[in-house]
Design an enzyme around this catalytic site. Structure first.
Site, mmCIF file in Angstrom:
data_model
loop_
_atom_site.group_PDB
_atom_site.id
_atom_site.type_symbol
_atom_site.label_atom_id
_atom_site.label_comp_id
_atom_site.label_asym_id
_atom_site.label_seq_id
_atom_site.Cartn_x
_atom_site.Cartn_y
_atom_site.Cartn_z
ATOM 1 N N GLY A 163 32.307 -32.198 -34.735
ATOM 2 C CA GLY A 163 30.973 -32.187 -34.122
ATOM 3 C C GLY A 163 31.102 -32.049 -32.612
ATOM 4 O O GLY A 163 31.985 -32.651 -31.991
ATOM 5 N N ALA A 164 30.179 -31.254 -32.039
ATOM 6 C CA ALA A 164 30.294 -30.917 -30.617
ATOM 7 C C ALA A 164 30.318 -32.146 -29.697
ATOM 8 O O ALA A 164 31.114 -32.217 -28.766
ATOM 9 C CB ALA A 164 29.137 -29.996 -30.237
ATOM 10 N N CYS A 191 25.468 -29.570 -42.618
ATOM 11 C CA CYS A 191 26.672 -30.037 -41.927
ATOM 12 C C CYS A 191 26.512 -31.498 -41.479
ATOM 13 O O CYS A 191 25.703 -32.250 -42.048
ATOM 14 C CB CYS A 191 26.974 -29.121 -40.732
ATOM 15 S SG CYS A 191 28.635 -29.361 -40.049
ATOM 16 N N ARG A 224 39.270 -25.858 -29.524
ATOM 17 C CA ARG A 224 38.231 -25.245 -30.362
ATOM 18 C C ARG A 224 37.462 -24.265 -29.493
ATOM 19 O O ARG A 224 37.084 -24.589 -28.364
ATOM 20 C CB ARG A 224 37.286 -26.297 -30.957
ATOM 21 C CG ARG A 224 37.940 -27.088 -32.085
ATOM 22 C CD ARG A 224 36.950 -27.762 -32.991
ATOM 23 N NE ARG A 224 36.387 -26.863 -33.977
ATOM 24 C CZ ARG A 224 35.486 -27.250 -34.878
ATOM 25 N NH1 ARG A 224 35.058 -28.491 -34.903
ATOM 26 N NH2 ARG A 224 35.019 -26.386 -35.754
ATOM 27 N N ASN A 267 25.699 -22.727 -34.589
ATOM 28 C CA ASN A 267 25.956 -23.993 -35.287
ATOM 29 C C ASN A 267 26.783 -23.673 -36.526
ATOM 30 O O ASN A 267 27.091 -22.507 -36.808
ATOM 31 C CB ASN A 267 24.626 -24.663 -35.658
ATOM 32 C CG ASN A 267 24.812 -26.094 -36.140
ATOM 33 O OD1 ASN A 267 25.497 -26.899 -35.504
ATOM 34 N ND2 ASN A 267 24.228 -26.432 -37.282
ATOM 35 N N LYS A 268 27.139 -24.695 -37.263
ATOM 36 C CA LYS A 268 28.006 -24.551 -38.445
ATOM 37 C C LYS A 268 27.613 -23.351 -39.298
ATOM 38 O O LYS A 268 26.429 -23.103 -39.529
ATOM 39 C CB LYS A 268 27.922 -25.848 -39.265
ATOM 40 C CG LYS A 268 28.687 -25.875 -40.558
ATOM 41 C CD LYS A 268 30.155 -25.534 -40.444
ATOM 42 C CE LYS A 268 30.888 -26.433 -39.475
ATOM 43 N NZ LYS A 268 32.240 -25.889 -39.115
ATOM 44 N N ASP A 316 26.196 -26.237 -31.657
ATOM 45 C CA ASP A 316 27.439 -26.248 -30.883
ATOM 46 C C ASP A 316 27.233 -25.531 -29.571
ATOM 47 O O ASP A 316 27.798 -25.915 -28.555
ATOM 48 C CB ASP A 316 28.561 -25.593 -31.696
ATOM 49 C CG ASP A 316 29.028 -26.546 -32.775
ATOM 50 O OD1 ASP A 316 29.915 -27.347 -32.494
ATOM 51 O OD2 ASP A 316 28.435 -26.527 -33.870
ATOM 52 N N LYS A 344 24.842 -28.142 -24.056
ATOM 53 C CA LYS A 344 25.474 -27.257 -25.041
ATOM 54 C C LYS A 344 25.220 -25.790 -24.679
ATOM 55 O O LYS A 344 25.716 -24.876 -25.331
ATOM 56 C CB LYS A 344 24.972 -27.584 -26.444
ATOM 57 C CG LYS A 344 25.582 -28.901 -26.933
ATOM 58 C CD LYS A 344 25.130 -29.305 -28.294
ATOM 59 C CE LYS A 344 25.890 -30.547 -28.736
ATOM 60 N NZ LYS A 344 25.326 -31.147 -29.947
ATOM 61 N N SER A 375 25.763 -33.466 -37.943
ATOM 62 C CA SER A 375 25.515 -33.519 -36.500
ATOM 63 C C SER A 375 25.194 -34.968 -36.166
ATOM 64 O O SER A 375 24.248 -35.541 -36.709
ATOM 65 C CB SER A 375 24.330 -32.612 -36.150
ATOM 66 O OG SER A 375 23.690 -33.093 -34.986
HETATM 67 C C1 RUB Z 1 29.760 -29.447 -36.654
HETATM 68 C C2 RUB Z 1 28.454 -28.808 -36.385
HETATM 69 C C3 RUB Z 1 27.395 -29.692 -35.813
HETATM 70 C C4 RUB Z 1 27.364 -29.508 -34.308
HETATM 71 C C5 RUB Z 1 26.475 -30.535 -33.629
HETATM 72 O O1 RUB Z 1 30.782 -28.504 -36.921
HETATM 73 O O2 RUB Z 1 28.259 -27.618 -36.531
HETATM 74 O O3 RUB Z 1 26.142 -29.359 -36.323
HETATM 75 O O4 RUB Z 1 28.664 -29.622 -33.772
HETATM 76 O O5 RUB Z 1 27.022 -31.817 -33.801
HETATM 77 P P1 RUB Z 1 32.297 -29.034 -37.075
HETATM 78 P P2 RUB Z 1 26.661 -32.991 -32.782
HETATM 79 O O6 RUB Z 1 32.294 -30.088 -38.127
HETATM 80 O O7 RUB Z 1 33.075 -27.821 -37.434
HETATM 81 O O8 RUB Z 1 32.705 -29.598 -35.731
HETATM 82 O O9 RUB Z 1 25.181 -33.117 -32.834
HETATM 83 O O10 RUB Z 1 27.369 -34.185 -33.318
HETATM 84 O O11 RUB Z 1 27.125 -32.574 -31.437
#
Ligand code: RUB
Length: 306
Positions: free
Chosen positions: A19-20, A129, A61, A208-209, A198, A234, A131
């Protein structure tokens, strides 16, 4: 290379940190670790270590502008300080890391507060996914006394949807877990779609994913509001200068470990959702149209364009 940076970059690469937001937080903490363990004495030596850290973390990444913005900002604070010895500069890394983390936390709270108001009693919320920003918003809605259900996709190939499902169950939210390809069948029962991000491009498109773009199309077809929940940082300033956001391509092994020889297995981690399909970006500045993110960034974070 600082141990903290090497270990963190490896954990990010292997998806042990996912997650980002979590990726950005881990990278910031790695810089704090570097500041603690540095053996540099002079400004020049310390700046060299920071530069190595930047390159290693950026490479961990490809599609993570929040992490890149955080690392860039912290390094710029060091560049702008006039400390000559490594100890003084390490202090700047610690204090600016702290500041960035504090601001990130404040944004997360604000986003949850704003977004939770969009959840009404009886709603079915569709998400994809995992988030942490989305799940925090939903936990705020729950805390505010809202009753709602969640439908979440498993999110092939590495099943981040399971993290979302477990978090929702722990909150006491009725949760339905589906395979990604069932998304269309369940969209008609959804009242709102909420996903994370992301990256946000200068045109207001969201990365995003993988699968998010398809879900946005399905929401459009079923006339369901589709919201993206994301911190403004972001936004990727490189996209304003003509660069495309790079879409990370992961190992085919994640999709099929013992795939037949000669079979081409592709595994892009993210896809692009065009702004036309996004009702709004729920960010710390409120709910804004995706195409205005760049303007808001000029006002709130002008340094990002430098
Ligand atoms: C995670 C993903 C999340 C974003 C946002 O992909 O796509 O929707 O990163 O997450 P991966 P957050 O599992 O490949 O990292 O809101 O936690 O920043």
């Amino acid at each position: 290379m600082a141990q903290a940076v090497r270990v963190t970059a490896e954990r990010i690469r292997k998806l042990e940190v996912q997650g980002a937001r979590n990726v950005a937080i881990a990278a910031i903490k790695a810089l704090e670790g570097l500041a603690e363990e540095t053996s540099a004495e002079t400004r020049k030596q310390f700046m060299k270590e920071l530069e190595e850290a930047r390159v290693t973390l950026f490479a961990s990444r490809a599609t993570e502008p929040l992490m890149r913005n955080a690392v860039r900002w912290i390094i710029s604070q060091v560049e702008n300080s006039d400390g000559e010895d490594a100890d003084t500069l390490a202090e700047v890394v610690s204090s600016s890391s702290n500041q960035f983390l504090k601001d990130l936390e404040a944004s997360k709270e604000l986003i949850a507060e704003i977004g939770a108001k969009r959840i009404r009693d009886g709603m079915v919320v569709f998400t994809h996914c995992h988030s942490s920003t989305v799940t925090h918003l939903l936990s705020k809605a729950k805390e505010d006394g809202k009753t709602f259900e969640v439908v979440c996709t498993e999110t092939r190939p590495v099943f981040q949807g399971r993290i979302t499902a477990k978090e929702m169950l722990a909150l006491g939210v009725k949760t339905t877990f589906i395979v990604d390809s069932a998304a269309r069948s369940f969209m008609r029962d959804a009242d709102i779609v909420i996903v994370g991000a992301d990256a946000i491009t200068s045109e207001g498109n969201v990365i995003n994913k993988i699968g998010t773009g398809t879900i946005a199309l399905l929401a459009h077809e079923a006339r369901k509001p589709f919201y993206v929940v994301a911190e403004l940082l972001k936004f990727d300033p490189a996209t304003a200068c003509g660069d495309y956001e790079k879409i990370e391509e992961r190992s085919p092994d994640e999709v099929w470990k013992d795939a037949p020889e000669k079979l081409i297995v592709r595994n892009p981690a993210f896809d692009v959702t065009r702004r036309d399909f996004i009702h709004g970006v729920i960010c710390e500045e409120g709910i804004i149209p995706p195409h205005s993110v760049k303007e808001v960034m000029h006002r709130k974070h002008p340094w990002i364009f430098e």
